[in-house]
Scaffold this motif. Structure first.
Motif, PDB file in Angstrom:
ATOM      1  N   ALA A 117      -9.806  14.042  -0.241  1.00 18.87           N
ATOM      2  CA  ALA A 117      -8.585  13.436  -1.111  1.00 18.87           C
ATOM      3  C   ALA A 117      -7.128  13.045  -1.444  1.00 18.87           C
ATOM      4  N   HIS A 118      -7.121  12.585  -2.723  1.00 20.21           N
ATOM      5  CA  HIS A 118      -5.899  11.086  -1.690  1.00 20.21           C
ATOM      6  C   HIS A 118      -5.124  10.933  -3.401  1.00 20.21           C
ATOM      7  N   VAL A 119      -3.815  10.125  -3.008  1.00 26.25           N
ATOM      8  CA  VAL A 119      -3.450   9.714  -4.342  1.00 26.25           C
ATOM      9  C   VAL A 119      -3.918   7.864  -4.688  1.00 26.25           C
ATOM     10  N   THR A 120      -4.450   7.419  -5.724  1.00 26.14           N
ATOM     11  CA  THR A 120      -4.690   6.688  -5.785  1.00 26.14           C
ATOM     12  C   THR A 120      -3.707   5.934  -6.273  1.00 26.14           C
ATOM     13  N   VAL A 121      -3.053   4.507  -4.844  1.00 34.12           N
ATOM     14  CA  VAL A 121      -1.637   3.734  -5.462  1.00 34.12           C
ATOM     15  C   VAL A 121      -1.808   2.650  -5.589  1.00 34.12           C
ATOM     16  N   ALA A 122      -2.876   1.833  -5.740  1.00 38.03           N
ATOM     17  CA  ALA A 122      -3.405   0.264  -6.871  1.00 38.03           C
ATOM     18  C   ALA A 122      -4.856   0.474  -6.715  1.00 38.03           C
ATOM     19  N   MET A 123      -5.613  -0.494  -7.943  1.00 39.17           N
ATOM     20  CA  MET A 123      -6.692  -0.309  -8.436  1.00 39.17           C
ATOM     21  C   MET A 123      -6.777  -2.030  -8.448  1.00 39.17           C
ATOM     22  N   GLY A 124      -7.627  -2.452  -8.093  1.00 34.97           N
ATOM     23  CA  GLY A 124      -7.908  -3.799  -7.801  1.00 34.97           C
ATOM     24  C   GLY A 124      -7.281  -5.251  -7.256  1.00 34.97           C
ATOM     25  N   ALA A 125      -6.781  -4.553  -5.967  1.00 36.66           N
ATOM     26  CA  ALA A 125      -5.965  -5.060  -4.773  1.00 36.66           C
ATOM     27  C   ALA A 125      -6.889  -6.116  -4.752  1.00 36.66           C
ATOM     28  N   ASP A 126      -7.707  -6.597  -4.786  1.00 36.38           N
ATOM     29  CA  ASP A 126      -8.916  -7.398  -4.431  1.00 36.38           C
ATOM     30  C   ASP A 126      -8.364  -9.039  -3.655  1.00 36.38           C
ATOM     31  N   ASN A 127      -7.047  -9.671  -3.238  1.00 39.94           N
ATOM     32  CA  ASN A 127      -6.723 -10.318  -2.910  1.00 39.94           C
ATOM     33  C   ASN A 127      -6.239  -9.087  -1.291  1.00 39.94           C
ATOM     34  N   PRO A 128      -6.490  -9.601  -0.307  1.00 40.61           N
ATOM     35  CA  PRO A 128      -6.277  -9.246   0.843  1.00 40.61           C
ATOM     36  C   PRO A 128      -4.218  -9.348   1.622  1.00 40.61           C
ATOM     37  N   THR A 129      -3.864 -10.146   1.128  1.00 44.67           N
ATOM     38  CA  THR A 129      -2.187 -10.226   0.729  1.00 44.67           C
ATOM     39  C   THR A 129      -1.972  -9.091   0.032  1.00 44.67           C
ATOM     40  N   THR A 130      -2.275  -9.420  -1.297  1.00 44.38           N
ATOM     41  CA  THR A 130      -1.380  -8.246  -1.409  1.00 44.38           C
ATOM     42  C   THR A 130      -1.858  -7.082  -0.943  1.00 44.38           C
ATOM     43  N   ALA A 131      -3.137  -6.337  -1.317  1.00 44.99           N
ATOM     44  CA  ALA A 131      -2.886  -5.156  -0.429  1.00 44.99           C
ATOM     45  C   ALA A 131      -2.319  -4.950   0.891  1.00 44.99           C
ATOM     46  N   ALA A 132      -1.965  -5.337   1.449  1.00 42.81           N
ATOM     47  CA  ALA A 132      -1.785  -5.566   2.417  1.00 42.81           C
ATOM     48  C   ALA A 132      -0.794  -5.426   2.274  1.00 42.81           C
ATOM     49  N   ARG A 133       0.147  -5.683   1.002  1.00 48.42           N
ATOM     50  CA  ARG A 133       1.843  -6.306   0.842  1.00 48.42           C
ATOM     51  C   ARG A 133       2.269  -4.901   0.162  1.00 48.42           C
ATOM     52  N   VAL A 134       0.933  -3.389  -0.460  1.00 49.68           N
ATOM     53  CA  VAL A 134       1.051  -2.966  -0.542  1.00 49.68           C
ATOM     54  C   VAL A 134       1.114  -1.306   0.205  1.00 49.68           C
ATOM     55  N   HIS A 135       0.073  -1.643   1.143  1.00 43.95           N
ATOM     56  CA  HIS A 135      -0.074  -1.173   2.547  1.00 43.95           C
ATOM     57  C   HIS A 135       0.969  -1.324   2.941  1.00 43.95           C
ATOM     58  N   ALA A 136       2.428  -2.317   2.908  1.00 47.74           N
ATOM     59  CA  ALA A 136       3.441  -1.887   4.135  1.00 47.74           C
ATOM     60  C   ALA A 136       4.041  -0.985   3.777  1.00 47.74           C
ATOM     61  N   ALA A 137       4.682  -1.625   1.618  1.00 47.57           N
ATOM     62  CA  ALA A 137       5.440  -0.754   0.342  1.00 47.57           C
ATOM     63  C   ALA A 137       5.357   0.731   1.327  1.00 47.57           C
ATOM     64  N   LEU A 138       3.859   0.716   0.961  1.00 39.32           N
ATOM     65  CA  LEU A 138       3.593   2.803   1.532  1.00 39.32           C
ATOM     66  C   LEU A 138       4.613   3.088   2.998  1.00 39.32           C
ATOM     67  N   GLY A 139       4.177   2.416   3.562  1.00 39.19           N
ATOM     68  CA  GLY A 139       3.945   2.952   4.566  1.00 39.19           C
ATOM     69  C   GLY A 139       6.104   3.023   5.402  1.00 39.19           C
ATOM     70  N   SER A 140       6.656   2.537   4.364  1.00 46.03           N
ATOM     71  CA  SER A 140       8.071   2.091   4.373  1.00 46.03           C
ATOM     72  C   SER A 140       8.355   3.975   3.923  1.00 46.03           C
ATOM     73  N   LEU A 141       7.618   4.564   2.969  1.00 44.40           N
ATOM     74  CA  LEU A 141       7.886   5.548   2.520  1.00 44.40           C
ATOM     75  C   LEU A 141       7.651   7.345   2.833  1.00 44.40           C
ATOM     76  N   LEU A 142       6.238   7.013   3.323  1.00 43.85           N
ATOM     77  CA  LEU A 142       6.381   7.653   4.275  1.00 43.85           C
ATOM     78  C   LEU A 142       6.828   8.746   5.392  1.00 43.85           C
ATOM     79  N   PRO A 143       6.500   9.312   6.561  1.00 43.34           N
ATOM     80  CA  PRO A 143       5.786  10.430   5.586  1.00 43.34           C
ATOM     81  C   PRO A 143       6.416  10.790   4.396  1.00 43.34           C
TER      82      PRO A 143
END
Length: 175
Positions: A117-143
């Motif tokens: 079970a998950h919330v899809t946040v980003a689709m098509g983040a094929d560029n590893p740098t972009t995916a890492a930026r999204v991951h980092a941005a989410l980390g600042s909003l969690l928990p």
């Protein structure tokens, strides 16, 4: 993009909207605008053209048998162009819906027979740098704490996803 008439059973989590907003600020193409933050319990569901009153009754009844869930979202997962936040507190509800309709393979089997079970946040983040930026941005909003209180049956129309009905969790549907 799925065909119009495709349906899904979801739990919308408005409190998780900032997660999608964060990905959108990085790259608007990553986020399906107009689709709220949600957990898909069963996607695809019965096509709208084949949906019966009994299917709708079963969705309502199953929702009524599941408790309202207080949730803690805290883990980000990234897999080949896909960034999501897991929602383990909804796994039992997702499993119950999948067990009710065993002939429907979640996500057509793309993530295995029992996807988390998950919330899809980003689709098509094929560029590893972009995916890492999204991951980092989410980390600042969690928990992030939120509550799941209802299930929606949604249908894809020419104008996007629209709710067909909402069924509260833990509330019997009439006499």
């Amino acid at each position: 993009m799925p065909d119009p008439g495709t349906t899904a059973v979801v739990i919308v989590l408005p409190d998780a909207a900032p997660l999608l907003d964060a990905a959108w600020r990085i790259d608007p193409a990553l986020v399906r605008r107009g689709v709220p933050a949600h957990v898909s319990l069963l996607y695809p569901f019965v096509p709208e053209s084949a949906l019966t009153g009994q299917d709708e009754k079963n969705v309502r009844s199953l929702a009524a048998s599941c408790p309202v869930a207080d949730l803690l979202l805290e883990e980000v997962v990234t897999e080949s162009g896909f960034v999501a936040v897991t929602v383990p507190g909804l796994q039992a509800i997702a499993d119950a819906f999948r067990a009710q309709w065993p002939g429907l393979l979640p996500y057509r089997g793309r993530f295995g027979a029992r996807p988390a079970a998950h919330v899809t946040v980003a689709m098509g983040a094929d560029n590893p740098t972009t995916a890492a930026r999204v991951h980092a941005a989410l980390g600042s909003l969690l928990p992030l704490r939120t509550r799941a209180a209802a299930v929606q049956l949604v249908v894809l129309t020419e104008d996007g996803w629209r709710p067909r009905f909402t069924a509260p969790l833990g509330v019997p549907d009439g006499p």
